[in-house]
Design a protein around this motif. Structure first.
Motif, short mmCIF file in Angstrom:
data_model
loop_
_atom_site.label_atom_id
_atom_site.label_comp_id
_atom_site.label_asym_id
_atom_site.label_seq_id
_atom_site.Cartn_x
_atom_site.Cartn_y
_atom_site.Cartn_z
N ASN A 295 -51.81 24.97 47.35
CA ASN A 295 -52.35 24.85 48.70
C ASN A 295 -51.65 23.76 49.49
O ASN A 295 -51.43 23.88 50.69
N ASP A 296 -51.26 22.68 48.80
CA ASP A 296 -50.52 21.59 49.44
C ASP A 296 -49.21 22.13 50.01
O ASP A 296 -48.85 21.87 51.17
N PHE A 297 -48.49 22.92 49.21
CA PHE A 297 -47.22 23.50 49.66
C PHE A 297 -47.45 24.52 50.78
O PHE A 297 -46.75 24.52 51.79
N LYS A 298 -48.45 25.40 50.59
CA LYS A 298 -48.72 26.47 51.56
C LYS A 298 -49.08 25.89 52.93
O LYS A 298 -48.55 26.33 53.96
N GLU A 299 -49.95 24.90 52.94
CA GLU A 299 -50.38 24.31 54.22
C GLU A 299 -49.22 23.62 54.92
O GLU A 299 -49.11 23.68 56.16
N THR A 300 -48.35 22.98 54.15
CA THR A 300 -47.19 22.30 54.75
C THR A 300 -46.26 23.31 55.40
O THR A 300 -45.75 23.09 56.51
N VAL A 301 -46.06 24.44 54.74
CA VAL A 301 -45.20 25.48 55.30
C VAL A 301 -45.82 26.06 56.57
O VAL A 301 -45.14 26.18 57.60
N LEU A 302 -47.09 26.42 56.51
CA LEU A 302 -47.75 27.01 57.68
C LEU A 302 -47.72 26.06 58.88
O LEU A 302 -47.63 26.51 60.03
N LYS A 303 -47.78 24.77 58.62
CA LYS A 303 -47.77 23.76 59.67
C LYS A 303 -46.38 23.61 60.30
O LYS A 303 -46.24 23.34 61.49
N ASN A 304 -45.34 23.82 59.50
CA ASN A 304 -43.98 23.50 59.94
C ASN A 304 -43.07 24.68 60.25
O ASN A 304 -42.03 24.51 60.88
N VAL A 305 -43.45 25.88 59.79
CA VAL A 305 -42.54 27.03 59.92
C VAL A 305 -43.26 28.19 60.63
O VAL A 305 -44.23 28.73 60.09
N THR A 306 -42.76 28.57 61.80
CA THR A 306 -43.40 29.67 62.53
C THR A 306 -42.83 31.01 62.09
O THR A 306 -41.67 31.10 61.68
N PHE A 307 -43.64 32.04 62.16
CA PHE A 307 -43.20 33.39 61.82
C PHE A 307 -42.11 33.85 62.79
O PHE A 307 -41.12 34.47 62.41
N GLU A 308 -42.31 33.51 64.07
CA GLU A 308 -41.40 33.96 65.11
C GLU A 308 -39.99 33.40 64.93
O GLU A 308 -39.01 34.04 65.31
N SER A 309 -39.88 32.22 64.32
CA SER A 309 -38.56 31.61 64.13
C SER A 309 -37.68 32.45 63.21
O SER A 309 -36.45 32.32 63.23
N PHE A 310 -38.30 33.30 62.39
CA PHE A 310 -37.55 34.18 61.49
C PHE A 310 -37.45 35.61 62.02
O PHE A 310 -36.82 36.46 61.39
N GLY A 311 -38.13 35.90 63.13
CA GLY A 311 -38.18 37.28 63.61
C GLY A 311 -39.26 38.09 62.92
O GLY A 311 -39.29 39.31 62.98
N TYR A 312 -40.19 37.39 62.24
CA TYR A 312 -41.30 38.07 61.58
C TYR A 312 -42.46 38.23 62.56
O TYR A 312 -42.52 37.55 63.60
N ARG A 313 -43.40 39.10 62.19
CA ARG A 313 -44.58 39.30 63.04
C ARG A 313 -45.81 38.83 62.28
O ARG A 313 -46.05 39.28 61.15
N LYS A 314 -46.55 37.94 62.90
CA LYS A 314 -47.73 37.41 62.22
C LYS A 314 -48.73 38.51 61.88
O LYS A 314 -49.44 38.44 60.88
N ALA A 315 -48.75 39.56 62.70
CA ALA A 315 -49.66 40.68 62.43
C ALA A 315 -49.34 41.32 61.07
O ALA A 315 -50.26 41.69 60.33
#
Length: 329
Positions: A295-315
């Motif tokens: 959870n520590d790793f997951k929360e850090t990623v979600l806080k710092n890396v947006t889906f849009e920056s990769f061309g992914y869709r949050k949906a």
């Protein structure tokens, strides 16, 4: 009467040649970057033989392992160039042609292998695979579980913060970079075939891969610790080139698809069984194997890396997170 014999013989010979041409064997190339000892190779060989058997020898498929026909980028390009016909490769590389399919590499999108396998039977997978096919013409025939990616290093890692400043080899694909960079590591995109030497000579001090790959590539010989970060539950696609797919009859398309899926299921079962054994194997080799707070790793990623920056869709991420699966055994 005798004058007719040469004509009849010539006609019979012509028919024989025509029939032979119709039944001529088609030679194909199947490529991947994995070692000959790994299930991805052994099951590819099985699949090539099985396709030959089910098509009465009309296809001869030669399998080229261990980057013999090029690195992963090369063989993906080879599908369009016509230099390869079938490859095994991750969606991270498919995402270079159709970005949304790479969402499966966003860290911690999958809970475990069973969640990944449930995804491959879902509507969201079918839609993403169709998007890739519409863009490239290439068809994803099957998906194989590759393993949960963990981090090996020469220093212990318990928390995301422990990775700050760590020199780590990561494939040159944005999604793979997400977790290490979010945690402050310094990433280096060294080719897969060169990782062992880079770890050995200190060019990098860490890498991330499934336990099965750490064993197959003998990374445990040049690393001291394994942190079970499980940041990506990885998979490989069996992809057939658009050029070959268009030429196949409906019957042959079904044979290629059925066999690819059977091979993927066989390899998946082998990988899952092997993963269970390897923690003890690495401990016997003198490595420290540690659990981490995911959870520590997951929360850090979600806080710092947006889906849009990769061309992914949050949906797509949300739909995949919502997929129910049987709990891991």
């Amino acid at each position: 009467m005798t004058a007719k014999w040469p004509v009849l013989v010539a006609a019979a010979l012509s028919l024989s040649i025509t029939a032979g041409a119709a039944e001529a064997q088609t030679k194909l190339k199947w490529a991947h970057v994995y070692e000959t000892s790994e299930p991805f190779h052994t099951q590819s060989v099985w699949a090539s033989q099985e396709i030959a058997k089910r098509t009465n020898g009309r296809y001869q498929i030669d399998v080229y392992p261990a980057s013999q026909l090029g690195k992963e980028t090369d063989i993906n390009q080879g599908l369009s160039l016509g230099s390869v016909d079938v490859i095994i490769s991750g969606s991270s590389f498919a995402s270079r042609s159709f970005a949304p399919i790479g969402v499966t590499y966003y860290p911690y999108i999958f809970r475990d292998a069973n969640h990944l396998l449930a995804y491959t039977k879902s509507d969201v997978f079918k839609e993403l695979a169709k998007g890739y096919a519409d863009k490239t013409g290439h068809q994803i025939l099957a998906v194989t579980y590759y393993g949960a990616r963990h981090t090996s290093s020469n220093k212990p890692i318990k928390t995301c913060a422990d990775m700050k400043g760590l020199k780590i080899r990561v494939p040159d694909v944005p999604a793979y970079l997400a977790m290490p960079r979010a945690c402050g590591a310094n990433t280096a995109p060294i080719a897969f075939a060169e990782v062992y030497l880079a770890l050995q000579n200190g060019t990098v001090e860490a890498q991330e891969n499934p336990l099965t790959t750490i064993e197959a590539k003998k990374f445990y010989e040049v690393q001291k610790h394994i942190a079970l970060t499980g940041h990506i539950v990885d998979h490989l696609n069996t992809v057939i080139s658009s050029g070959l797919w268009k030429k196949l009859s409906d019957e042959d398309k079904k044979i290629f698809t059925d066999v690819a899926q059977e091979a993927a299921a066989r390899a998946t079962a082998e990988i899952q069984a092997k993963e269970k054994e390897l923690v003890d194997f690495f401990k016997q080799k003198g490595l420290t194997v540690s659990e981490v707070d995911k959870n520590d790793f997951k929360e850090t990623v979600l806080k710092n890396v947006t889906f849009e920056s990769f061309g992914y869709r949050k949906a797509d991420y949300d739909r995949i997170q919502a997929i129910k699966s049987e709990p891991a055994l």
